[in-house]
Design a protein around this motif. Sequence first.
Motif, mmCIF file in Angstrom:
data_model
loop_
_atom_site.group_PDB
_atom_site.id
_atom_site.type_symbol
_atom_site.label_atom_id
_atom_site.label_comp_id
_atom_site.label_asym_id
_atom_site.label_seq_id
_atom_site.Cartn_x
_atom_site.Cartn_y
_atom_site.Cartn_z
ATOM 1 N N GLY A 57 0.808 -1.206 0.000
ATOM 2 C CA GLY A 57 0.000 0.000 0.000
ATOM 3 C C GLY A 57 0.844 1.260 0.000
ATOM 4 O O GLY A 57 2.059 1.204 0.214
ATOM 5 N N LYS A 58 0.210 2.373 -0.240
ATOM 6 C CA LYS A 58 0.873 3.673 -0.207
ATOM 7 C C LYS A 58 0.518 4.410 1.092
ATOM 8 O O LYS A 58 -0.577 4.240 1.630
ATOM 9 C CB LYS A 58 0.444 4.518 -1.411
ATOM 10 N N LEU A 101 -10.563 7.567 -3.077
ATOM 11 C CA LEU A 101 -9.767 6.360 -3.309
ATOM 12 C C LEU A 101 -10.652 5.118 -3.282
ATOM 13 O O LEU A 101 -10.493 4.210 -4.104
ATOM 14 C CB LEU A 101 -8.661 6.255 -2.253
ATOM 15 N N GLU A 102 -11.587 5.091 -2.347
ATOM 16 C CA GLU A 102 -12.511 3.946 -2.275
ATOM 17 C C GLU A 102 -13.335 3.825 -3.549
ATOM 18 O O GLU A 102 -13.561 2.721 -4.058
ATOM 19 C CB GLU A 102 -13.417 4.099 -1.059
ATOM 20 N N VAL A 116 -9.538 1.529 -4.442
ATOM 21 C CA VAL A 116 -8.320 1.412 -3.647
ATOM 22 C C VAL A 116 -8.688 1.173 -2.181
ATOM 23 O O VAL A 116 -9.383 1.992 -1.578
ATOM 24 C CB VAL A 116 -7.460 2.693 -3.759
ATOM 25 N N VAL A 157 -8.372 1.518 1.649
ATOM 26 C CA VAL A 157 -7.729 2.609 2.374
ATOM 27 C C VAL A 157 -8.258 2.694 3.800
ATOM 28 O O VAL A 157 -9.418 2.344 4.069
ATOM 29 C CB VAL A 157 -7.977 3.952 1.632
ATOM 30 N N THR A 169 -3.094 -2.219 1.704
ATOM 31 C CA THR A 169 -4.024 -1.129 1.994
ATOM 32 C C THR A 169 -3.289 0.200 2.045
ATOM 33 O O THR A 169 -2.188 0.286 2.587
ATOM 34 C CB THR A 169 -4.726 -1.372 3.345
ATOM 35 N N TRP A 170 -3.910 1.218 1.465
ATOM 36 C CA TRP A 170 -3.335 2.559 1.556
ATOM 37 C C TRP A 170 -3.692 3.160 2.914
ATOM 38 O O TRP A 170 -4.778 2.910 3.449
ATOM 39 C CB TRP A 170 -3.881 3.450 0.447
ATOM 40 N N LEU A 194 -1.070 7.273 -8.034
ATOM 41 C CA LEU A 194 -1.983 6.422 -8.776
ATOM 42 C C LEU A 194 -1.392 5.943 -10.098
ATOM 43 O O LEU A 194 -1.589 4.802 -10.505
ATOM 44 C CB LEU A 194 -3.308 7.152 -9.025
ATOM 45 N N ALA A 220 0.853 3.208 -9.297
ATOM 46 C CA ALA A 220 0.191 2.012 -8.785
ATOM 47 C C ALA A 220 -0.446 1.175 -9.898
ATOM 48 O O ALA A 220 -0.755 0.015 -9.698
ATOM 49 C CB ALA A 220 -0.880 2.402 -7.761
ATOM 50 N N ARG A 221 -0.643 1.793 -11.052
ATOM 51 C CA ARG A 221 -1.315 1.064 -12.143
ATOM 52 C C ARG A 221 -0.372 0.066 -12.805
ATOM 53 O O ARG A 221 0.808 0.267 -12.861
ATOM 54 C CB ARG A 221 -1.848 2.052 -13.190
#
Length: 209
Positions: free
Chosen positions: A4-5, A28-29, A33, A35, A89-90, A205, A208-209
Motif C-alpha cells: 500500500g501507499k 480512493l474507495e 483502492v 484505504v 491497503t493505503w 496512482l 500504482a497502475r
Amino acid sequence: MKRGKFITFEGGEGVGKSTQAKRLAERLERAGVPVIITREPGGTPVGEDVRDLIMKDRPTDPMTELLLFAAARAEHVTSVIRPALDDGTWVISDRFIDSTRVYQGKRYGLEPELISLLERYTVSPDFPDLTLILDLPATEGVERAQNRGTLSRYDAERIETHEVLRKGFLEIATSEPKRCVLIDASLPVSSVETAVWQAVSAHLLVEAR
C-alpha cells in the motif's frame, strides 16, 4: 500483492486536514483502492491515551512531550500503519513525522538530530510516500479553529507561534519536494479536494497502475 501507499496530511491549526483526509479516502474507495484513515497522536488505544494526556496539560519539559509522541508513534506504526501497508491497503494519516519536526523541533528548539534518531527507531523504513502540506495564513487558521468551538492548547497559542509553525511546514515543503506537495488551503474546500486528488493521482496512482 502490491504494498500500500502511505499518505500524510500536515499543516497548522485550522487548515482542514481532517476534512481533506476523509474526502481523499472516499475518492480512493470509489477508485477501488483499499484505504484506512488514522491520526496522530492517536490511531491506537495507547496513542489515544497519549493524545488525551498531551491535550489536557503541557509537560513541563518539551523533551517529555517529544518522547510521548515518539512512544505513541512507535505503537501506531507497528500495530496499524505497517500491517495495513503490508496487506496492500493505503494509509492516510492526519499528521505524522512533520508535525513533530515542526511543533517539537521548530516550536521548542529540540535538536533535529535527536528527532531524526527517534524516527529511525519508530518509523523507518515506513516513511510517507506522499505528504500533502495544507498552507493557510496563521490568522485565518486560528480563526477557523475558533469557529470550530473549544480550542485545544495548540489552537490557543499566540499568533506569533502559529507563524513559526507555518514557516516550519513551508521549509519542509521546500526541502523535500519529491515527497511533499504544498496546497493552498485558503481555496474553497472543493478546490482543495481537487488539488489533493491531482497530487495523489500524479504521484501515486499512475505508479500504482
